[in-house]
Each structure stands twice: as structure tokens, then as C-alpha cells.
Design a protein around this motif. Structure first.
Motif, mmCIF file in Angstrom:
data_model
loop_
_atom_site.group_PDB
_atom_site.id
_atom_site.type_symbol
_atom_site.label_atom_id
_atom_site.label_comp_id
_atom_site.label_asym_id
_atom_site.label_seq_id
_atom_site.Cartn_x
_atom_site.Cartn_y
_atom_site.Cartn_z
ATOM 1 N N VAL A 30 -1.663 3.755 5.519
ATOM 2 C CA VAL A 30 -0.301 3.242 5.630
ATOM 3 C C VAL A 30 0.215 2.712 4.295
ATOM 4 N N SER A 31 -0.714 2.480 3.362
ATOM 5 C CA SER A 31 -0.313 2.050 2.026
ATOM 6 C C SER A 31 -1.478 2.282 1.067
ATOM 7 N N ARG A 32 -1.155 2.668 -0.150
ATOM 8 C CA ARG A 32 -2.166 2.870 -1.194
ATOM 9 C C ARG A 32 -1.721 2.073 -2.413
ATOM 10 N N VAL A 33 -2.637 1.245 -2.920
ATOM 11 C CA VAL A 33 -2.331 0.421 -4.088
ATOM 12 C C VAL A 33 -3.382 0.683 -5.150
ATOM 13 N N LYS A 34 -2.925 0.928 -6.377
ATOM 14 C CA LYS A 34 -3.833 1.171 -7.501
ATOM 15 C C LYS A 34 -3.767 -0.028 -8.449
ATOM 16 N N PHE A 35 -4.949 -0.475 -8.889
ATOM 17 C CA PHE A 35 -5.058 -1.600 -9.808
ATOM 18 C C PHE A 35 -5.818 -1.168 -11.050
ATOM 19 N N ASP B 259 -8.853 3.254 -12.660
ATOM 20 C CA ASP B 259 -8.185 2.596 -11.533
ATOM 21 C C ASP B 259 -9.165 2.177 -10.453
ATOM 22 N N PHE B 260 -8.816 1.111 -9.757
ATOM 23 C CA PHE B 260 -9.368 0.802 -8.449
ATOM 24 C C PHE B 260 -8.247 1.139 -7.473
ATOM 25 N N THR B 261 -8.571 1.869 -6.417
ATOM 26 C CA THR B 261 -7.567 2.238 -5.423
ATOM 27 C C THR B 261 -7.977 1.638 -4.094
ATOM 28 N N ILE B 262 -7.044 0.932 -3.475
ATOM 29 C CA ILE B 262 -7.270 0.374 -2.148
ATOM 30 C C ILE B 262 -6.308 1.068 -1.198
ATOM 31 N N ASP B 263 -6.880 1.752 -0.210
ATOM 32 C CA ASP B 263 -6.091 2.365 0.853
ATOM 33 C C ASP B 263 -6.139 1.432 2.054
ATOM 34 N N PHE B 264 -4.979 1.016 2.526
ATOM 35 C CA PHE B 264 -4.884 0.237 3.750
ATOM 36 C C PHE B 264 -4.642 1.234 4.877
ATOM 37 N N PRO C 14 -8.671 -1.899 -13.750
ATOM 38 C CA PRO C 14 -9.898 -2.685 -13.594
ATOM 39 C C PRO C 14 -9.744 -4.149 -14.017
ATOM 40 N N SER C 15 -8.922 -4.410 -15.013
ATOM 41 C CA SER C 15 -8.754 -5.788 -15.498
ATOM 42 C C SER C 15 -8.132 -6.713 -14.456
ATOM 43 N N MET C 16 -7.502 -6.170 -13.421
ATOM 44 C CA MET C 16 -6.844 -6.996 -12.398
ATOM 45 C C MET C 16 -7.726 -7.290 -11.192
ATOM 46 N N ILE C 17 -8.843 -6.599 -11.041
ATOM 47 C CA ILE C 17 -9.638 -6.728 -9.822
ATOM 48 C C ILE C 17 -10.204 -8.128 -9.635
ATOM 49 N N PHE C 18 -10.718 -8.743 -10.687
ATOM 50 C CA PHE C 18 -11.254 -10.104 -10.531
ATOM 51 C C PHE C 18 -10.154 -11.087 -10.166
ATOM 52 N N ARG C 19 -8.965 -10.894 -10.715
ATOM 53 C CA ARG C 19 -7.834 -11.765 -10.361
ATOM 54 C C ARG C 19 -7.466 -11.579 -8.884
ATOM 55 N N LEU C 20 -7.472 -10.332 -8.418
ATOM 56 C CA LEU C 20 -7.199 -10.065 -7.006
ATOM 57 C C LEU C 20 -8.230 -10.757 -6.122
ATOM 58 N N MET C 21 -9.508 -10.607 -6.478
ATOM 59 C CA MET C 21 -10.574 -11.225 -5.675
ATOM 60 C C MET C 21 -10.446 -12.750 -5.669
ATOM 61 N N GLN C 22 -10.139 -13.347 -6.801
ATOM 62 C CA GLN C 22 -9.994 -14.805 -6.874
ATOM 63 C C GLN C 22 -8.807 -15.277 -6.035
ATOM 64 N N THR C 23 -7.704 -14.541 -6.110
ATOM 65 C CA THR C 23 -6.519 -14.904 -5.331
ATOM 66 C C THR C 23 -6.805 -14.802 -3.836
ATOM 67 N N LEU C 24 -7.493 -13.733 -3.417
ATOM 68 C CA LEU C 24 -7.853 -13.599 -2.007
ATOM 69 C C LEU C 24 -8.790 -14.726 -1.571
ATOM 70 N N ASN C 25 -9.765 -15.059 -2.398
ATOM 71 C CA ASN C 25 -10.696 -16.141 -2.075
ATOM 72 C C ASN C 25 -9.960 -17.478 -1.936
ATOM 73 N N PHE D 172 -9.414 -0.902 5.649
ATOM 74 C CA PHE D 172 -9.132 -0.512 4.273
ATOM 75 C C PHE D 172 -10.337 0.214 3.702
ATOM 76 N N THR D 173 -10.083 0.959 2.664
ATOM 77 C CA THR D 173 -11.149 1.556 1.875
ATOM 78 C C THR D 173 -10.851 1.251 0.422
ATOM 79 N N CYS D 174 -11.870 1.259 -0.385
ATOM 80 C CA CYS D 174 -11.693 1.010 -1.805
ATOM 81 C C CYS D 174 -12.518 2.029 -2.572
ATOM 82 N N TRP D 175 -11.926 2.649 -3.559
ATOM 83 C CA TRP D 175 -12.640 3.574 -4.410
ATOM 84 C C TRP D 175 -12.126 3.416 -5.829
ATOM 85 N N TYR D 176 -12.822 3.972 -6.774
ATOM 86 C CA TYR D 176 -12.468 3.741 -8.179
ATOM 87 C C TYR D 176 -12.860 4.923 -9.042
#
Length: 102
Positions: free
Chosen positions: A66-71, A36-41, A73-84, A28-32
Motif C-alpha cells: 500500500v506504500s513504498r518508502v525508500k531511505f 537505499d533501504f526500502t520499506i514496503d508497507f 542508509p544515513s537515515m536508517i538510524f534516525r528512523l529507528m531512534q525516532t520509532l523507539n 511490512f517488509t524491508c530490503w536494501y
């Protein structure tokens, strides 16, 4: 007269049939930017011998998104917490996750 609290919301996740299987990604890559934060898988494809602009032999490592998801900024900490939390639960159930390169 007192106001009653709103009823609880039951979120129902609906996965379109075409997405049921999901897609495989091994990178994956992540850029912002400001909005937006964009994560390319991505999937790493086989390396290829090539030649650079100077005629020197190089190895190309193509990767395909294979997939691109845009978040927002307010959702990034929630994403990180959920992954953790999910990683911790995974390790409790299946054992330690082996880190790449180890």
C-alpha cells in the motif's frame, strides 16, 4: 567583523490533501541495496486455496503493497531512534504495547 550565526530553520510539514487520511497497513517488509533501504508497507489479503506446480493443494497468502518508502542508509538510524522514542512515549501515555503472538 564577526559572522552572525544563521537564523533557526522552522520545518513546516505539508501533507497533501490526498494523503491526509493515510493508508492502513498490517505488515511490512524491508530490503536494501548499496544505496537505499526500502520499506514496503503491506496489507494481508484473505488466504486463497490454490494448487502448486506439482498439483498439490496449497494455501496462498497474498499481500498488497500500500506504500513504498525508500531511505538513504544515513537515515536508517534516525528512523529507528525516532520509532523507539515514539514507542516509549506511547507506552508512557497508553500502557505497554502488546506484541503480536502474545
Amino acid at each position: 567583523m564577526s559572522e552572525e550565526p544563521p537564523p533557526p530553520v522552522n520545518v513546516e510539514v505539508i501533507v497533501p490533501e490526498a494523503m491526509n487520511v493515510g493508508v492502513y497497513a498490517n505488515g511490512f517488509t524491508c530490503w536494501y541495496n548499496r544505496t537505499d533501504f526500502t520499506i514496503d508497507f503491506v496489507v494481508y489479503l484473505p488466504t486463497e486455496q490454490s494448487v502448486d506446480d506439482g498439483g498439490k493443494s496449497v494455501v496462498r497468502q497474498p499481500v498488497q503493497v500500500v506504500s513504498r518508502v525508500k531511505f538513504p542508509p544515513s537515515m536508517i538510524f534516525r528512523l529507528m531512534q525516532t520509532l523507539n522514542d515514539s514507542m516509549s512515549n506511547y507506552e508512557q501515555q497508553f500502557g505497554s504495547i502488546v506484541h503480536l503472538g502474545e
